[in-house]
Enzyme design. Structure first.
Site, mmCIF file in Angstrom:
data_model
loop_
_atom_site.group_PDB
_atom_site.id
_atom_site.type_symbol
_atom_site.label_atom_id
_atom_site.label_comp_id
_atom_site.label_asym_id
_atom_site.label_seq_id
_atom_site.Cartn_x
_atom_site.Cartn_y
_atom_site.Cartn_z
ATOM 1 N N GLU A 83 0.880 -1.253 0.017
ATOM 2 C CA GLU A 83 0.073 0.016 -0.029
ATOM 3 C C GLU A 83 0.867 1.418 -0.002
ATOM 4 O O GLU A 83 0.242 2.396 0.421
ATOM 5 C CB GLU A 83 -1.014 -0.067 1.109
ATOM 6 C CG GLU A 83 -0.381 -0.172 2.529
ATOM 7 C CD GLU A 83 -1.445 -0.264 3.691
ATOM 8 O OE1 GLU A 83 -2.036 0.844 3.694
ATOM 9 O OE2 GLU A 83 -1.837 -1.122 4.120
ATOM 10 N N CYS A 120 -3.561 -4.070 4.302
ATOM 11 C CA CYS A 120 -2.585 -4.823 4.746
ATOM 12 C C CYS A 120 -2.878 -6.291 4.705
ATOM 13 O O CYS A 120 -1.933 -7.197 4.792
ATOM 14 C CB CYS A 120 -2.551 -4.640 6.362
ATOM 15 S SG CYS A 120 -2.012 -3.181 6.936
ATOM 16 N N HIS A 244 -2.616 -10.229 12.196
ATOM 17 C CA HIS A 244 -2.161 -8.776 11.634
ATOM 18 C C HIS A 244 -1.822 -8.002 12.667
ATOM 19 O O HIS A 244 -2.425 -7.717 13.785
ATOM 20 C CB HIS A 244 -3.423 -8.175 10.611
ATOM 21 C CG HIS A 244 -3.020 -6.697 10.515
ATOM 22 N ND1 HIS A 244 -1.905 -6.349 9.853
ATOM 23 C CD2 HIS A 244 -3.983 -5.645 10.790
ATOM 24 C CE1 HIS A 244 -2.037 -4.861 9.547
ATOM 25 N NE2 HIS A 244 -3.057 -4.656 10.354
#
Length: 445
Positions: A83, A120, A244
């Protein structure tokens, strides 16, 4: 059915380090424990002035290929998840392939190349793409190179500034993998959210409180969806649960939520009932507010039980060791968590072959994915080959003035020339601009 999964991984961390309790906290006039205990972070990794998402991704991929004895002809697909992309048309994977072609005699002209974007979670989505490509029989005996690479920088003064990080992880996906086999079953939780976004801007806009809520909600949905196809998850069936990890403090919240869910209607809930009661069920309350209040009280008590704290120490805490030292890597963070867990087990002398990992990926905007992975027989050799500890120890320790300079150097809106802090050695480096404004790279012997 032949196993498909991750055959090998390599990590490349940024060459600079920002000490959060020692450098960042004093400059902000804040208690160092806000970072070490609150966020769960000791340091952030930063890219030197000659580093970016291409160099870090190419360096990780090159080290992987060299160690595994791979040539370009062995790779039929290159996907980069990021990203932090700097081009709205040309994918980062083409730049990475161009770098690698400078050090190999053959090329990647035959390989399918792409770039994945969903905050993500894009790294996990790229794994899914590679898995499906191989399962469909379209790989012609070749493997896929999946790279998650990001410079997770925030605007100066932003609340997320302390969670910054930069690095890359390269993964080789193939049949009969040496590291882990991916499960065919997956679960998803997805909704249109605006918790974190970059609308035509370099640094993110973040609603921090909302982001935590969305993260937890999507993770819960994904776990429920996974169980609908794979059956109930029980704590005793899982060895590690890499999540995550934007910062370890957020994982603490997700882990508690996950634990409450997977012990419901089990003997563990029964065992805990004498200490903290049974979990509240919505049908037992007159209003949603009463139910939520009872649930909050139960969670507060559950968190303090020895049973939960032992589970967290065994299953979650080992996944956070690398993240504590590097900060958020966006698309790479859950894959760093996996590596941390396996590295911890290797250091403890544990045999994980055949054990199960529960992977919880998340991307703002927002989507979560849950799947499981089975550790393969060659995992020890793969994890032992990682040199992440040496990389972390070799980083240049930034002063506050250094940090201000290098942050400006990586701000796309600023034209700042900063002298490199470290000397590149056997790695790809940024080498200026081409005739059409493209970034150029070279390999330093």
């Amino acid at each position: 059915m032949t196993a498909v999964g991750i055959d090998a991984i390599e990590i490349w961390t940024g060459n600079l380090k920002l000490d959060l309790p020692g450098t960042f906290a004093p400059e902000k006039g804040e208690d160092p424990e806000k970072y070490t205990k609150g966020l769960g972070l000791n340091a952030s990794s930063f890219p030197d002035s000659y580093e970016d998402i291409v160099t870090m991704g190419a360096n990780a991929a090159h080290r992987l290929m060299e160690r595994k004895g791979l040539e370009p002809d062995d790779i039929g697909r290159i996907d980069v998840a990021t990203e932090s992309s700097f081009d709205n048309s040309k994918p980062v994977s083409t730049y990475v392939a161009g770098c690698l072609e400078d050090v190999y005699d053959s090329d990647f002209h035959h390989a399918n190349k792409g770039e994945r974007k969903f905050a993500c979670i894009a790294g996990t989505q790229s794994l899914d793409d590679a898995y499906n490509w191989i399962r469909a029989g379209r790989n012609r005996g070749r493997g896929a190179l999946v790279i998650a690479t990001d410079t997770a920088l925030y605007a100066r003064g932003d609340a997320g500034e302390a969670t910054q990080g930069a690095g890359a992880i390269a993964m080789y996906i193939d049949e009969d993998p040496d590291l882990i086999e991916l499960s065919a079953e997956q679960g998803y939780g997805s909704a249109d959210e605006t918790d974190f976004l970059k609308p035509n801007q370099q640094f993110p806009s973040v609603d921090g409180k909302r982001s935590v809520q969305v993260y937890l909600a999507r993770m819960r949905e994904a776990l429920e969806d996974y169980e609908s196809v794979a059956g109930d998850v029980h704590p005793e069936d899982i060895t590690f649960a890499p999540f995550h990890t934007p910062f370890p403090g957020m994982v603490r919240k997700a882990a508690l939520l996950a634990y409450r869910h997977i012990i419901r209607d089990t003997s563990i809930e029964d065992d805990l009932a004498g200490e903290i009661g049974r979990q509240p069920r919505p049908e037992a309350f007159d209003t949603d507010d009463d139910y939520r209040e009872a649930l909050r009280e139960y969670m507060d008590e559950l968190k303090e039980t020895d049973r939960y704290q032992e589970w967290y120490a065994e299953m979650i805490d080992p996944t956070l060791s690398i993240s504590r030292e590097v900060g958020n890597w966006y698309t790479g963070s859950v894959h760093v968590a996996r590596a941390s867990a396996l590295k911890s087990a290797l250091e403890d002398g544990r045999d994980l072959t055949g054990e199960t990992l529960l992977i919880g990926s998340y991307g703002s905007g927002a989507q979560a994915e849950i799947h499981t992975e089975t550790v393969q027989d060659g995992w020890e050799d793969e994890i032992e080959a990682l040199n992440v500890d040496e990389q972390l120890a070799a980083r240049y320790d930034l002063t506050w003035a250094d940090y201000e300079d290098v942050h400006d150097a990586h701000n796309h809106e600023m034209d700042v020339d900063v002298e490199e802090f470290t000397t590149p050695d056997e790695e790809f480096v940024f080498d200026g601009w081409g005739r059409m404004g493209e970034r150029q790279y070279r390999y330093v012997e």
